[in-house]
Design an enzyme around this catalytic site. Structure first.
Site, short mmCIF file in Angstrom:
data_model
loop_
_atom_site.label_atom_id
_atom_site.label_comp_id
_atom_site.label_asym_id
_atom_site.label_seq_id
_atom_site.Cartn_x
_atom_site.Cartn_y
_atom_site.Cartn_z
N CYS A 79 5.60 -59.74 22.95
CA CYS A 79 4.94 -61.03 23.22
C CYS A 79 4.31 -61.59 21.94
O CYS A 79 5.03 -62.03 21.04
CB CYS A 79 3.92 -60.87 24.35
SG CYS A 79 3.45 -62.45 25.10
N HIS A 167 7.08 -58.39 28.74
CA HIS A 167 6.26 -57.17 28.75
C HIS A 167 7.00 -56.03 29.45
O HIS A 167 7.07 -55.99 30.69
CB HIS A 167 4.93 -57.45 29.47
CG HIS A 167 4.01 -58.32 28.69
ND1 HIS A 167 3.11 -57.82 27.77
CD2 HIS A 167 3.87 -59.67 28.66
CE1 HIS A 167 2.43 -58.83 27.23
NE2 HIS A 167 2.88 -59.95 27.74
N GLU A 169 5.99 -53.00 29.63
CA GLU A 169 5.04 -52.00 30.10
C GLU A 169 4.58 -52.23 31.54
O GLU A 169 4.06 -51.30 32.17
CB GLU A 169 3.82 -51.94 29.17
CG GLU A 169 2.92 -53.17 29.17
CD GLU A 169 3.36 -54.27 28.22
OE1 GLU A 169 2.51 -55.11 27.85
OE2 GLU A 169 4.55 -54.32 27.85
N GLY A 223 -17.67 -33.04 37.87
CA GLY A 223 -16.50 -33.91 37.84
C GLY A 223 -15.33 -33.31 37.10
O GLY A 223 -15.42 -32.23 36.50
N VAL A 224 -14.21 -34.02 37.11
CA VAL A 224 -12.97 -33.50 36.52
C VAL A 224 -13.08 -33.37 35.01
O VAL A 224 -12.70 -32.35 34.43
CB VAL A 224 -11.78 -34.42 36.90
CG1 VAL A 224 -10.50 -33.94 36.22
CG2 VAL A 224 -11.58 -34.44 38.41
N ASP A 225 -13.60 -34.41 34.33
CA ASP A 225 -13.60 -34.43 32.87
C ASP A 225 -14.38 -33.26 32.28
O ASP A 225 -13.86 -32.51 31.44
CB ASP A 225 -14.17 -35.75 32.34
CG ASP A 225 -13.34 -36.95 32.77
OD1 ASP A 225 -12.18 -36.76 33.18
OD2 ASP A 225 -13.86 -38.08 32.71
N SER A 227 -15.32 -30.55 33.71
CA SER A 227 -14.77 -29.26 34.18
C SER A 227 -13.55 -28.85 33.37
O SER A 227 -13.40 -27.68 32.99
CB SER A 227 -14.41 -29.34 35.67
OG SER A 227 -15.54 -29.67 36.45
#
Length: 509
Positions: A79, A167, A169, A223-225, A227
């Site tokens: 673009c 685009h 993506e 949380g996930v992060d 952990s």
């Protein structure tokens, strides 16, 4: 050295999506703002120029010096990136006379062009621009067109430089992933080695080399992060990792004890700190969301710091920073306007005089989960919905009291448990309940009630940057509402939030 595709960000809303699509091809990608100094080395296999909200014709439009790479490394302009490659080297870009936003179809494709290998005539693409390339430089060749856009794509002769005005993506471009694969794998010759297993192996090795026998501390949130960060560090340094899990009294029902038990079963060196009373006392009488966040952040720092001082010779502070946080801090236009204070506590490193280690700073949220799965993180933690750092404090609109916390914990527990029982939990990105600062009239047992209102919220998202409300079945919502009203004293009305982000945010405060 990790091989990568470098994405130059001109401020497009789709830049992160480009990076994600490249990574889905198991190739590492990195985003750099156009106005940052770029160090080109042998790790860079190709460059993608993003779109932009600017016009190349604007006086102050983003510009970049490509002399070090053009003709030496493959380049794909998307673009704005394509328009810049055309206009900057002698072509012409003018405002479009026809609508060039939304779905379109390629009516011409140059079959011999490597970028369009296996891309079919008539394939759907997504346009999103107000300008169009009306003239290309002499050594440029048109490689694709639509009915209304003659220069939908081009290639510079005798070099691997390409431009497309659509685009690839976004999912509306049906063969977009194939096109990106053509560029990244076939043209840039990238090996598809960016996998969770490879990331785990290389990260553990890097941590071992960096930390040696040093001690590191990490604040766990459940949380996930945090952990996943803890498991990576644990595999690298073992008992030299000291984890601290603070109960601020604002977690979900029974969450502190349940998550602490999961952590201990994984072998983590973790200490649980009961600090509920301090947090709740300091929050008494506070209704402002920002004040709540600042108070919670301050008490957490004080609590964490006091515990950390009991561990001798700590040199490192680990944080669960992930890639979107890194991108935000390096954004084209500087940090975004503050909508809410981030729950990551920024005061710790300065106060504690420690070096920072961020093992997840290269990963998007979905990649963190895949790495967690590779590390065999307990599914109850791995598959948990995101939960705000300040906890239920920002889901209680208005003043926080022990009674309000208990009410919301019970409501939230019924909602989350019901989602799991109905096999709906894993199809929702984030769900929770909000206690509203209003009472409503109701009737229970032929008696008038005047009790509190709760709102249920469930959204679908990929990374939390945008979100749509989930169309939960009416029958399910009816059952949950009845269960809440019948079992939680003090609540007589349940509503469901059907707002998307934007314009609303996921959390109410």
């Amino acid at each position: 050295m990790l091989k990568k595709i470098l994405i130059i960000d001109f401020g497009s809303q789709y830049t992160q999506l480009i990076a994600r699509r490249v990574r889905e091809l198991n190739v590492y990608s990195e985003i750099i703002p156009f106005n940052c100094k770029i160090e080109f080395d042998n790790s860079i296999k190709g460059v993608i120029l993003s779109g932009s909200p600017f016009s190349v014709r604007d006086k102050n439009s983003p510009k970049i010096d490509l002399e070090n790479i053009k003709g030496k490394l493959p380049i794909l302009g998307i673009c704005y990136g394509a328009q810049y490659l055309s206009e900057h080297y002698g072509g012409e870009v003018l405002p479009s006379n026809t609508r060039e936003y939304g779905r379109a179809n390629l009516s011409f494709i140059e079959n011999s062009d490597k970028l369009f290998n296996k891309i079919t005539i008539g394939t759907q693409i997504w346009m999103s621009h107000g300008d169009t390339i009306t003239k290309i430089p002499n050594n440029y060749k048109i490689t694709a067109s639509t009915e209304s856009v003659k220069v939908a794509a081009f290639k510079i002769e005798n070099e691997e430089t390409y431009g497309i005005q659509f685009h690839p993506e976004v999912y509306h471009t049906t063969q977009g992933t194939e096109l990106l694969k053509n560029f990244v794998v076939n043209i840039c010759k990238c090996e598809q080695l960016w996998t969770p297993a490879a990331f785990v192996d290389s990260t553990i090795s890097e941590i071992k080399n960096k930390l040696q026998n040093d001690k590191v501390i990490l604040g766990l949130s459940g949380g996930v992060d945090s952990s996943v960060a803890a498991l990576l560090l644990h595999k690298a340094v073992g008992k030299n990792l000291y984890c601290i899990f603070v109960n601020n009294g604002l977690l979900r029902k029974n969450e502190f004890n349940e998550v602490l038990e999961v952590y201990k079963k994984t072998g983590l060196n973790v200490k649980g700190i009961e600090a509920s009373q301090q947090f709740i006392e300091q929050l008494k009488g506070i209704s402002s969301p920002e004040q709540k966040r600042k108070i919670i952040g301050r008490i957490f720092i004080e609590t964490f710091d006091a515990e950390a001082k009991q561990i001798e010779n700590v040199k490192w502070l680990a944080q669960g920073t992930i890639y979107p946080d890194v991108i935000e801090s390096l954004s084209v236009n500087g940090p975004s306007a503050t909508i809410k204070s981030h729950h990551n506590v920024g005061g710790l490193p300065k106060k504690m005089n420690l070096q920072i280690i961020e093992p997840l700073r290269l990963l998007f949220k979905d990649e963190v989960r895949r790495v967690g799965k590779q590390l065999e993180l307990d599914p109850n933690v791995l598959n948990r919905h995101p939960f705000p750092g300040p906890g239920l404090a920002i889901r209680i609109i208005g003043e926080i009291t022990k009674e309000n916390i208990q009410i919301l914990q019970e409501v939230d527990n019924i909602f989350i448990s019901s989602l799991k029982e109905a096999d709906l939990y894993d199809s929702v990105w984030q769900a929770g309940a909000i206690l509203l600062p209003i009472n409503s009239v109701g009737v229970m047992g032929d008696e008038r009630t005047y009790e509190q209102v709760v709102a249920l919220r469930a959204v679908q998202s990929t990374d939390g940057m945008t979100a749509d409300w989930v169309h939960l079945p009416y029958e399910f919502l009816s059952q949950v509402s009845n269960k809440i009203i019948n079992n939680v004293k003090g609540v007589n009305r349940v509503v469901y939030d059907i707002s998307s982000k934007p314009p609303a945010t996921i959390e109410w405060e």
